[in-house]
Design a protein around this motif. Structure first.
Motif, PDB file in Angstrom:
ATOM      1  N   ILE A  76       0.836  -1.209   0.000  1.00  0.00           N
ATOM      2  CA  ILE A  76       0.000   0.000   0.000  1.00  0.00           C
ATOM      3  C   ILE A  76       0.867   1.253   0.000  1.00  0.00           C
ATOM      4  O   ILE A  76       0.577   2.239  -0.694  1.00  0.00           O
ATOM      5  CB  ILE A  76      -0.950  -0.017   1.220  1.00  0.00           C
ATOM      6  N   LEU A  77       1.952   1.226   0.764  1.00  0.00           N
ATOM      7  CA  LEU A  77       2.834   2.387   0.826  1.00  0.00           C
ATOM      8  C   LEU A  77       3.531   2.638  -0.500  1.00  0.00           C
ATOM      9  O   LEU A  77       3.724   3.789  -0.914  1.00  0.00           O
ATOM     10  CB  LEU A  77       3.873   2.190   1.934  1.00  0.00           C
ATOM     11  N   GLU A  78       3.913   1.577  -1.174  1.00  0.00           N
ATOM     12  CA  GLU A  78       4.587   1.709  -2.473  1.00  0.00           C
ATOM     13  C   GLU A  78       3.529   1.860  -3.565  1.00  0.00           C
ATOM     14  O   GLU A  78       3.260   0.947  -4.344  1.00  0.00           O
ATOM     15  CB  GLU A  78       5.477   0.497  -2.749  1.00  0.00           C
ATOM     16  N   ALA A  79       2.944   3.047  -3.613  1.00  0.00           N
ATOM     17  CA  ALA A  79       1.807   3.263  -4.517  1.00  0.00           C
ATOM     18  C   ALA A  79       2.198   3.156  -5.981  1.00  0.00           C
ATOM     19  O   ALA A  79       1.368   2.808  -6.828  1.00  0.00           O
ATOM     20  CB  ALA A  79       1.183   4.627  -4.246  1.00  0.00           C
ATOM     21  N   GLN A  80       3.450   3.448  -6.298  1.00  0.00           N
ATOM     22  CA  GLN A  80       3.868   3.404  -7.700  1.00  0.00           C
ATOM     23  C   GLN A  80       4.167   1.987  -8.189  1.00  0.00           C
ATOM     24  O   GLN A  80       4.335   1.768  -9.375  1.00  0.00           O
ATOM     25  CB  GLN A  80       5.118   4.276  -7.889  1.00  0.00           C
ATOM     26  N   VAL A  81       4.247   1.056  -7.242  1.00  0.00           N
ATOM     27  CA  VAL A  81       4.491  -0.341  -7.610  1.00  0.00           C
ATOM     28  C   VAL A  81       3.149  -1.006  -7.888  1.00  0.00           C
ATOM     29  O   VAL A  81       2.372  -1.261  -6.967  1.00  0.00           O
ATOM     30  CB  VAL A  81       5.240  -1.093  -6.489  1.00  0.00           C
ATOM     31  N   ASN A  82       2.891  -1.290  -9.139  1.00  0.00           N
ATOM     32  CA  ASN A  82       1.625  -1.922  -9.524  1.00  0.00           C
ATOM     33  C   ASN A  82       1.806  -3.335 -10.060  1.00  0.00           C
ATOM     34  O   ASN A  82       0.829  -3.968 -10.445  1.00  0.00           O
ATOM     35  CB  ASN A  82       0.909  -1.065 -10.577  1.00  0.00           C
ATOM     36  N   VAL A  83       3.029  -3.799 -10.107  1.00  0.00           N
ATOM     37  CA  VAL A  83       3.312  -5.162 -10.579  1.00  0.00           C
ATOM     38  C   VAL A  83       4.119  -5.877  -9.499  1.00  0.00           C
ATOM     39  O   VAL A  83       5.153  -5.365  -9.053  1.00  0.00           O
ATOM     40  CB  VAL A  83       4.090  -5.142 -11.905  1.00  0.00           C
ATOM     41  N   ILE A  84       3.654  -7.048  -9.107  1.00  0.00           N
ATOM     42  CA  ILE A  84       4.306  -7.805  -8.039  1.00  0.00           C
ATOM     43  C   ILE A  84       4.514  -9.237  -8.513  1.00  0.00           C
ATOM     44  O   ILE A  84       3.569  -9.895  -8.953  1.00  0.00           O
ATOM     45  CB  ILE A  84       3.469  -7.785  -6.744  1.00  0.00           C
ATOM     46  N   VAL A  85       5.752  -9.698  -8.422  1.00  0.00           N
ATOM     47  CA  VAL A  85       6.100 -11.079  -8.774  1.00  0.00           C
ATOM     48  C   VAL A  85       5.999 -11.922  -7.514  1.00  0.00           C
ATOM     49  O   VAL A  85       6.551 -11.546  -6.463  1.00  0.00           O
ATOM     50  CB  VAL A  85       7.522 -11.148  -9.361  1.00  0.00           C
ATOM     51  N   VAL A  86       5.331 -13.058  -7.620  1.00  0.00           N
ATOM     52  CA  VAL A  86       5.052 -13.881  -6.439  1.00  0.00           C
ATOM     53  C   VAL A  86       5.599 -15.290  -6.655  1.00  0.00           C
ATOM     54  O   VAL A  86       5.080 -16.055  -7.475  1.00  0.00           O
ATOM     55  CB  VAL A  86       3.539 -13.927  -6.145  1.00  0.00           C
ATOM     56  N   PHE A  87       6.653 -15.628  -5.904  1.00  0.00           N
ATOM     57  CA  PHE A  87       7.196 -16.990  -5.864  1.00  0.00           C
ATOM     58  C   PHE A  87       6.810 -17.608  -4.518  1.00  0.00           C
ATOM     59  O   PHE A  87       7.604 -17.654  -3.585  1.00  0.00           O
ATOM     60  CB  PHE A  87       8.724 -16.968  -6.012  1.00  0.00           C
ATOM     61  N   LEU A  88       5.578 -18.045  -4.419  1.00  0.00           N
ATOM     62  CA  LEU A  88       5.067 -18.617  -3.183  1.00  0.00           C
ATOM     63  C   LEU A  88       4.373 -19.939  -3.458  1.00  0.00           C
ATOM     64  O   LEU A  88       4.063 -20.279  -4.600  1.00  0.00           O
ATOM     65  CB  LEU A  88       4.078 -17.650  -2.510  1.00  0.00           C
ATOM     66  N   ARG A  89       4.102 -20.678  -2.366  1.00  0.00           N
ATOM     67  CA  ARG A  89       3.304 -21.886  -2.486  1.00  0.00           C
ATOM     68  C   ARG A  89       1.837 -21.513  -2.470  1.00  0.00           C
ATOM     69  O   ARG A  89       1.463 -20.396  -2.121  1.00  0.00           O
ATOM     70  CB  ARG A  89       3.643 -22.836  -1.337  1.00  0.00           C
ATOM     71  N   GLN A  90       1.028 -22.475  -2.814  1.00  0.00           N
ATOM     72  CA  GLN A  90      -0.400 -22.179  -2.963  1.00  0.00           C
ATOM     73  C   GLN A  90      -1.024 -21.692  -1.666  1.00  0.00           C
ATOM     74  O   GLN A  90      -1.836 -20.761  -1.668  1.00  0.00           O
ATOM     75  CB  GLN A  90      -1.132 -23.419  -3.482  1.00  0.00           C
ATOM     76  N   PHE A  91      -0.670 -22.319  -0.542  1.00  0.00           N
ATOM     77  CA  PHE A  91      -1.307 -21.895   0.710  1.00  0.00           C
ATOM     78  C   PHE A  91      -0.860 -20.499   1.116  1.00  0.00           C
ATOM     79  O   PHE A  91      -1.603 -19.765   1.757  1.00  0.00           O
ATOM     80  CB  PHE A  91      -1.052 -22.911   1.836  1.00  0.00           C
ATOM     81  N   HIS A  92       0.375 -20.093   0.732  1.00  0.00           N
ATOM     82  CA  HIS A  92       0.799 -18.714   0.979  1.00  0.00           C
ATOM     83  C   HIS A  92      -0.071 -17.738   0.191  1.00  0.00           C
ATOM     84  O   HIS A  92      -0.539 -16.726   0.722  1.00  0.00           O
ATOM     85  CB  HIS A  92       2.262 -18.520   0.566  1.00  0.00           C
ATOM     86  N   VAL A  93      -0.224 -18.042  -1.107  1.00  0.00           N
ATOM     87  CA  VAL A  93      -0.984 -17.141  -1.983  1.00  0.00           C
ATOM     88  C   VAL A  93      -2.442 -17.085  -1.546  1.00  0.00           C
ATOM     89  O   VAL A  93      -3.076 -16.019  -1.599  1.00  0.00           O
ATOM     90  CB  VAL A  93      -0.864 -17.596  -3.448  1.00  0.00           C
ATOM     91  N   PHE A  94      -2.956 -18.211  -1.114  1.00  0.00           N
ATOM     92  CA  PHE A  94      -4.351 -18.240  -0.657  1.00  0.00           C
ATOM     93  C   PHE A  94      -4.563 -17.255   0.490  1.00  0.00           C
ATOM     94  O   PHE A  94      -5.492 -16.437   0.483  1.00  0.00           O
ATOM     95  CB  PHE A  94      -4.712 -19.669  -0.229  1.00  0.00           C
ATOM     96  N   ASP A  95      -3.711 -17.308   1.489  1.00  0.00           N
ATOM     97  CA  ASP A  95      -3.840 -16.385   2.624  1.00  0.00           C
ATOM     98  C   ASP A  95      -3.537 -14.949   2.215  1.00  0.00           C
ATOM     99  O   ASP A  95      -4.196 -14.009   2.679  1.00  0.00           O
ATOM    100  CB  ASP A  95      -2.888 -16.816   3.748  1.00  0.00           C
TER     101      ASP A  95
END
Length: 928
Positions: free
Chosen positions: A266-285
């Motif tokens: 939220i603080l990094e308002a200019q960042v609109n793209v995020i790369v996610v290397f997580l497991r499914q249960f991480h992403v779910f939460d």
């Protein structure tokens, strides 16, 4: 009926209490006998149930958190083995399996690996220590799994002891390609290096350069992060923040870390793209919490969760923004779908997973399919039961459509390829062996064949590369809402070898274009004509835009620096996007200033011609004769003509000929003109000088022809040497920013200065002689006008030097033309115009008698002046006898003056007025 089901479920929950593992067989998820046993490792449960923050006793706890997607992966392995057993690939040889649940814990996976390494025909808990395992025969010949790279690395290091083949279907950590550290590991998926490279390529192609990344705190996450940083830098992409989550769900700090990460987003308002290397249960939460906080971003999904139905079915998941992900290349899994349709026919005596699935499914009878997975997961967190009513099992297996939706095509295909690779390798190994005998071969022998095996699936041929990887490529997927449901659609394929995206149709191209509409930049994009000026920030993506300076340009957005134009041929204004060709300039004929100067030159030529005509028509008049004769006048007028004509060589496109001609023509002709005027000055001074010594001196030097030829000859020599050793030539002046100036380079400034200096010396001598004769008779005072002409010349050329030195561009020749015109006009006007005025307007004084009268009048005045001068001198000496002698002195002086007058008249008229000389008898002079 419904009440009966609820009572049965409650009864099972009461019986199934959480307790530690009693026997190692408790973790055997599914088994099937065979001649050759293949082990399997799958994280069917997400964590181990524990009431403590960390283990205090070496006990393996029961697992909770039943994952439908991993359950389907286990079924895919079983199905693939059955396909081989039901085919003719291994005639007479049956493959068996022994599948373990790792519970997403390295410790549990290590315990299962020990059982894989246990010796054949011994207890499953017996693992012998040997220095040489070449002849050691374990129960299991090969292992498939595990899904997570962290677990796979630990398992592989143990399997390396016996070089037991391990085929990964999902572990993509780049380090696993290192055959020194992991010699027995192979995989049917590409290395993360290719996935990360594809991600960086997609980000760069979409115009994003300010992104965030979230990974897990394990070997897989750290390696992915390090590789991504390298690829991001290579593609000029900056990472605004790097956040890490605990790798395992059993870590109690996960929820706190998720909240911190979302606050950072939220603080990094200019960042609109995020790369996610997580497991499914991480992403779910993570996504559930992001939906609560109204966070809408662009998410780049890794192959771990890009096609996970568990996540796509999160309520209001569309509110998180867009999701673009990478998944393993899909294959034909239609036979697996058929297998799921007939799942209820599968023998379940040795498959605990089927029992557990049935129990959890029975607890979620009235839950719709979109919520069924979460219901099963939640239910498995509270109960541990492997017994279910058989009739209920059979009824609930009919919900095969639900299982089909949760099957991830890429992973299912990878598991099929892993089993097929082992099947084909066993076939090749068993062609000369009786593989119905478990001692027919050792695992390390199978590994050698497996590395070189070529196998097929669906008509496609596959083989492992030198790193043990199967580079099948990736599918790029996009999450789209269709009919109120989030659907994973294929956008493109990624070609590993050529590092390109293969886009199938125009609709997909439009989807790619839409991605570019999302802005994720640290700084505003610099438009063409600007360049990036980096600030003190550590990120190169944070910068200010600065206009390109003059003679520089940029033709793309966000260029790091402006490109320099070719200064010799091109130029560019400030903030230019292109270079413009320089315009070639010189003093052109159609230039307004050039036209004006040409008009003045032509006017001067006309004056010369008019003066020549006037003098020719009044050839025998005293004014013309007193000007030195017609020949001298014609020579001077010719010089003026050439001077005016020489100005035309300063105009137009410079050529070597014009450059050489213009200075020499002017220099020689102007020198000739000054030489002629110099002889006239000497002649006038000689005629009217009453100083005997000066007259003697002037008579000695007065050789008109010799003077003219000598003075002019010296200038000719100067110009000749100039042309020989340093001739003027055409020069292309590219020093000006916007134009190319074609100009004449003088060759030698010394020669040019010498030429002008020599003319100045002659003009100065002429000026001195003329100045001495400035008090001649008023109507014959040519010396006074020569003095004025020389003054004009000096003023013009003294002014010329600083102006010429400071002027640049195409108008430099115009400066010299103006000076030539001024000096030429000055001398022409002062030399000839007064005489023309007398000839035309005062014809009464242009007669012989008037001319002689003026001469005598001037002589009388000169004698009186001399007498007064002598009287003054005698009075100063105090001579007493001066009074007596004054009359005789005066008489002598008078007599001398009469002689000088006659001599002056003779000098004046000797060449051109012989008849006048004869008419001036001495008696008449005496009488005057």
């Amino acid at each position: 009926m419904a009440l009966l089901m609820i009572l049965i479920t409650c009864f099972m929950i009461i019986l199934a209490t959480s307790q530690p593992c009693q026997t190692p067989d408790d973790f055997v998820a599914a088994t099937s006998p065979g001649h050759i046993i293949i082990g399997g490792l799958f994280a069917i449960h997400e964590k181990m149930l524990s009431s403590e923050d960390y283990p205090r006793q070496p006990q393996i706890q029961k697992c909770v958190g039943f994952e439908i997607s991993v359950f389907l992966q286990t079924l895919a392995m079983i199905h693939s083995i059955e396909m081989i057993n039901n085919s003719t690939l291994l005639s007479g040889v049956k493959l068996g399996y022994e599948i373990y649940d790792t519970c997403t814990e390295v410790t549990v996976a290590m315990a299962a690996t020990l059982r894989f390494l246990s010796k054949f025909n011994c207890s499953k808990e017996t693992v012998e220590f040997k220095c040489d395992y070449s002849s050691y025969v374990p129960r299991v010949k090969a292992v498939i799994g595990s899904g997570y790279s962290e677990i796979t690395m630990a398992v592989s290091r143990m399997l390396n002891l016996q070089l037991m083949p391990q085929v990964g279907y999902e572990s993509t950590a780049e380090i696993l390609s290192d055959k020194i550290r992991f010699p027995s590991f192979l995989r049917t998926v590409p290395s993360d290096f290719h996935q990360i490279k594809a991600m960086a390529h997609l980000i760069q192609k979409s115009g994003w350069n300010w992104i965030g990344i979230i990974t897990t705190d394990d070997d897989y996450g750290r390696l992915a992060l390090n590789t991504f940083i390298i690829q991001a830098e290579a593609n000029n992409v900056c990472i605004a923040f790097k956040e890490v989550l605990p790798a395992f769900l059993s870590d109690n700090t996960i929820e706190v870390r998720i909240n911190q990460i979302l606050e950072k987003i939220i603080l990094e308002a200019q960042v609109n793209v995020i790369v996610v290397f997580l497991r499914q249960f991480h992403v779910f939460d993570l996504f559930n919490k992001a939906i609560e906080m109204n966070i809408n971003k662009m998410w780049i999904a890794s192959d771990n969760w890009s096609t996970a139905t568990k996540i796509t079915t999160i309520p209001n998941v569309k509110n998180i923004g867009k999701v673009v992900g990478f998944t393993f290349r899909r294959g034909n899994i239609s036979s697996f779908h058929s297998f799921l349709q007939n799942l209820h026919l599968l023998p379940s005596d040795s498959n605990k997973l089927l029992h557990e699935y049935a129990v959890h499914l029975s607890a979620c009878t009235y839950v719709k399919d979109t919520d069924l997975s979460q219901c099963i997961f939640n239910h498995s967190q509270r109960t541990l039961a492997y017994k279910a009513n058989t009739a209920i099992e059979r009824n609930f297996f009919m919900r095969s459509d639900f299982l089909r939706d949760y099957a991830e095509p890429g992973l299912i295909h990878s598991i099929q390829l892993a089993v097929f690779a082992l099947g084909y390798a066993i076939r090749d190994l068993c062609q000369a062996r009786d593989c119905q005998n478990p001692n027919a071969f050792q695992p390390w022998e199978l590994l050698g064949v497996l590395k070189n095996v070529t196998f097929t699936d669906g008509g496609n041929s596959f083989h492992f590369d030198a790193h043990g990887d199967l580079n099948t490529g990736y599918d790029v997927v996009l999450w789209k809402e269709i009919n109120g449901h989030m659907t994973v659609t294929k956008m493109a394929e990624y070609d590993l070898q050529n590092d390109v995206f293969i886009i199938p149709d125009q609709e997909t191209k439009n989807e790619f274009r839409n991605l570019k509409k999302i802005q994720s930049k640290c700084s505003k994009e610099c438009s063409p004509g600007q360049m990036k000026k980096t600030t003190r920030s550590q990120h190169i993506c944070c910068y200010e835009c600065e206009n390109c300076p003059e003679n520089h340009y940029s033709n793309q957005t966000d260029m790091p620096h402006c490109l320099l134009c070719n200064n010799e041929t091109h130029w560019a204004p400030v903030r230019s996007t292109v270079c413009f060709e320089k315009e070639v300039e010189y003093l052109n004929w159609n230039d307004s200033l050039a036209i004006l100067l040409l008009i003045l030159s032509l006017l001067g030529i006309m004056f010369v011609l008019v003066v020549g005509i006037i003098f020719t028509r009044n050839l025998n008049t005293p004014v013309v004769k007193s000007s030195g004769g017609l020949r001298i006048c014609y020579v001077i007028l010719l010089c003026h003509f050439l001077n005016f004509a020489s100005t035309s060589f300063f105009i137009g496109e410079p050529q070597d000929f014009t450059c050489k001609t213009r200075q020499t023509l002017f220099g020689v002709s102007f020198t000739l003109c000054i030489s002629c005027i110099l002889t006239k000055s000497l002649k006038i001074l000689l005629a009217f000088s009453f100083d005997p010594k000066l007259q003697k001196f002037l008579k000695f030097f007065y050789k008109p022809i010799l003077i003219i030829f000598t003075c002019t000859g010296i200038q000719v020599v100067i110009c000749t040497l100039w042309l020989i050793f340093a001739a003027p030539s055409v020069e292309v002046n590219v020093s000006l920013p916007r134009v190319i100036i074609l100009e004449c380079e003088e060759g030698s400034i010394l020669a040019f200065g010498t030429m002008l200096g020599y003319i100045a010396i002659l003009a100065f001598i002429c000026f001195i002689f003329a100045f001495k004769g400035r008090k001649l008779p008023e109507n014959y005072n040519e010396a006074k006008f020569i003095t004025f002409g020389m003054l004009i010349y000096f003023i013009a050329w003294i002014t010329f030097i600083p102006i010429y030195a400071t002027t640049f561009g195409k108008y430099v020749p115009a400066v010299e033309i103006i000076v030539i015109l001024i000096s030429n006009y000055g001398i022409l006007c002062c030399t000839f115009f007064p005489k023309c005025y007398v000839i035309i307007c005062k014809q009464d004084i242009n007669t012989k008698s008037a001319f002689l009268k003026m001469i005598y009048s001037y002589s009388s005045h000169s004698v009186s002046s001399i007498a007064v001068s002598h009287a003054s001198l005698d009075s100063m000496n105090g001579s007493v006898t001066m009074t007596n002698l004054s009359s005789s002195g005066k008489s002598a002086t008078w007599q001398k003056s009469k002689d000088l007058q006659a001599q002056a008249f003779a000098h004046t008229c000797r060449e051109n007025t012989t008849s006048v000389s004869k008419t001036l008898p001495r008696k008449r002079i005496s009488s005057i």
